[in-house]
Design a protein around this motif. Structure first.
Motif, mmCIF file in Angstrom:
data_model
loop_
_atom_site.group_PDB
_atom_site.id
_atom_site.type_symbol
_atom_site.label_atom_id
_atom_site.label_comp_id
_atom_site.label_asym_id
_atom_site.label_seq_id
_atom_site.Cartn_x
_atom_site.Cartn_y
_atom_site.Cartn_z
ATOM 1 N N ASN A 169 0.805 -1.230 0.000
ATOM 2 C CA ASN A 169 0.000 0.000 0.000
ATOM 3 C C ASN A 169 0.836 1.276 0.000
ATOM 4 O O ASN A 169 0.342 2.349 0.367
ATOM 5 N N THR A 201 -5.283 -1.620 -0.423
ATOM 6 C CA THR A 201 -6.333 -0.609 -0.437
ATOM 7 C C THR A 201 -6.813 -0.372 -1.867
ATOM 8 O O THR A 201 -6.047 -0.562 -2.828
ATOM 9 N N PRO A 202 -8.056 0.046 -2.038
ATOM 10 C CA PRO A 202 -8.535 0.368 -3.384
ATOM 11 C C PRO A 202 -7.666 1.420 -4.069
ATOM 12 O O PRO A 202 -7.407 1.311 -5.283
ATOM 13 N N ASP A 203 -7.203 2.419 -3.319
ATOM 14 C CA ASP A 203 -6.356 3.459 -3.906
ATOM 15 C C ASP A 203 -5.044 2.884 -4.422
ATOM 16 O O ASP A 203 -4.566 3.267 -5.501
ATOM 17 N N TYR A 240 -13.437 -4.153 -7.482
ATOM 18 C CA TYR A 240 -12.875 -2.845 -7.836
ATOM 19 C C TYR A 240 -12.922 -2.681 -9.358
ATOM 20 O O TYR A 240 -13.155 -3.638 -10.090
ATOM 21 N N ASN A 333 -8.672 -8.388 9.723
ATOM 22 C CA ASN A 333 -8.427 -7.994 8.340
ATOM 23 C C ASN A 333 -8.996 -9.021 7.372
ATOM 24 O O ASN A 333 -9.294 -10.161 7.757
ATOM 25 N N ARG A 335 -11.468 -10.129 3.825
ATOM 26 C CA ARG A 335 -12.763 -9.905 3.183
ATOM 27 C C ARG A 335 -13.430 -11.245 2.962
ATOM 28 O O ARG A 335 -12.772 -12.233 2.647
#
Length: 400
Positions: A169, A201-203, A240, A333, A335
């Motif tokens: 990240n 992270t998506p970013d 995403y 953490n 998903r």
């Protein structure tokens, strides 16, 4: 009765530390040992048994294919594999081709060769692969070069592949590495598995994609552990707006049998020519038939959506535990059905906790030293979640 522990030590190389149970059979979401004790399996063969054990639909597919043929070699057209490849392309990139192998490490090896062939074909002088610190991409010789865990790569001889390692990240470091060098590819796990269940992270993922598009770098995703419905979508990247050039897959797709591969998009779909790469046993018609059955259950029979609902319940219950036992459970953490419970326990205490779960008939995994890794099947029920949470609460109360 045979002393299986002693026989194992005498005849099998000790590349793994084993849990002190001998499995006799497996049904549903449970493993059953030779004493007929049942264990709720939140381990699932390290993310392989995505639909639990001996799923009726998969067993029917297994029997049907076994009666036709088990192995025919790649000199013949393999109809189960062709069907599976078509479905994987349709459900992911929309255009491309699939290369099948048997394991995740082999998928990484295929990716390495595919990246190399692409650079040679285009004569673009690009070299090397950008990977993330603590990432895991396999233990075979080429894959070992990309794996960024010192305990794994140790002092084994390394292949002359340029590797650029950046922190998870860290978009600034990633941009700097790609500006100062000329890498051919960036390879990332959407969620680091063996590295401790650390999500990107998506970013950061968008940064990876933007850099790849701007600099004509191959965007490669290792979905070996995150794929096949584990995170709530068929592949994790689909949550995403991402357009990878290459997807690595394995583990859950074979329904319990060895199967892996790469899904190559437009840039890479025609990279390999006959003789460039291959393997004797893949695609196994039996594994491919189970792969099609897995997709049937996940997509056509709605098991992926059912699993998402149970996963949401599991997350909510774990978060309650975290609020109550924040002095032990620091963070949760992941998903979907890929969960890392970060603890402040030392290695001795986390091993004791794992053994306590074992005594209570629950199988959990520990990764990155002190992170409890849960990889439940998508067939897990809310009742089983409640049982696990009850036992977890009792064990945490004793530790506190």
């Amino acid at each position: 009765m045979a002393d299986w522990v002693s026989l194992d030590r005498e005849y099998i190389m000790s590349t793994y530390s084993r849990l002190p149970i001998i499995i006799d059979q497996a049904k549903g979401n449970y493993l059953i040992d030779t004493n007929q004790k049942r264990y709720l399996d939140l381990f699932t063969g390290l993310a392989v048994n995505i639909l639990g054990h001996s799923h009726p639909y998969l067993m029917n597919a297994l029997r049907a294919q076994a009666e036709r043929f088990l192995h025919i070699s790649n000199f013949f057209y393999n109809t189960p594999a062709i069907t599976l490849a078509q479905r994987l392309i349709k459900e992911t990139l929309g255009e491309g081709k699939v290369y099948f192998c048997s394991t995740g490490a082999e998928a990484t090896e295929a990716a390495i060769k595919s990246i190399h062939k692409w650079t040679v074909k285009h004569q673009n002088e690009k070299q090397g692969v950008v990977v993330l610190k603590n990432s895991f991409h396999g233990r075979t010789h080429g894959a070992l070069r990309l794996t960024r865990q010192p305990g794994i790569y140790q002092d084994f001889p390394t292949l002359p592949i340029k590797i650029y390692e950046v922190e998870i990240n860290d978009s600034e470091s990633l941009q700097k590495v790609c500006e100062e060098n000329n890498p051919a590819a960036i390879l990332v796990e959407p969620i680091l598995g063996a590295g401790g269940i650390l999500p990107l992270t998506p970013d950061f993922l968008q940064t990876v994609q933007s850099i790849c598009e701007a600099k004509d770098i191959l965007f490669c995703l290792d979905e070996i552990q995150t794929g096949v419905g584990r995170t709530g979508t068929l592949f994790a990247y689909q949550a995403y707006d991402l357009r990878p050039d290459l997807i690595l897959f394995a583990k859950g797709i074979g329904g319990g049998l060895p199967l892996g591969g790469i899904i190559a998009g437009k840039k890479l779909m025609d990279t390999f020519a006959p003789g460039d790469h291959g393997t004797t046993f893949s695609p196994s018609p039996l594994s491919a038939a189970l792969g099609n059955a897995v997709l049937d259950v996940l997509l056509d029979q709605n098991q992926m959506e059912i699993g998402k609902e149970v996963a949401d319940f599991l997350w909510s219950e774990l978060q309650k535990l975290q609020r109550e036992f924040g002095n032990i459970v620091e963070q949760i953490n992941g998903r979907g059905m890929m969960i890392g419970i970060v603890t402040n326990l030392d290695k001795s205490s986390i091993q004791t906790l794992q053994q306590s779960f074992l005594q209570e008939g629950i199988l959990i995994n520990v990764t990155a030293g002190t992170v409890i890794r849960l990889l439940p099947p998508l067939t897990l029920t809310k009742q089983e979640v409640s049982h696990f949470i009850t036992i977890f609460h009792q064990l945490l109360s004793k530790m506190e």
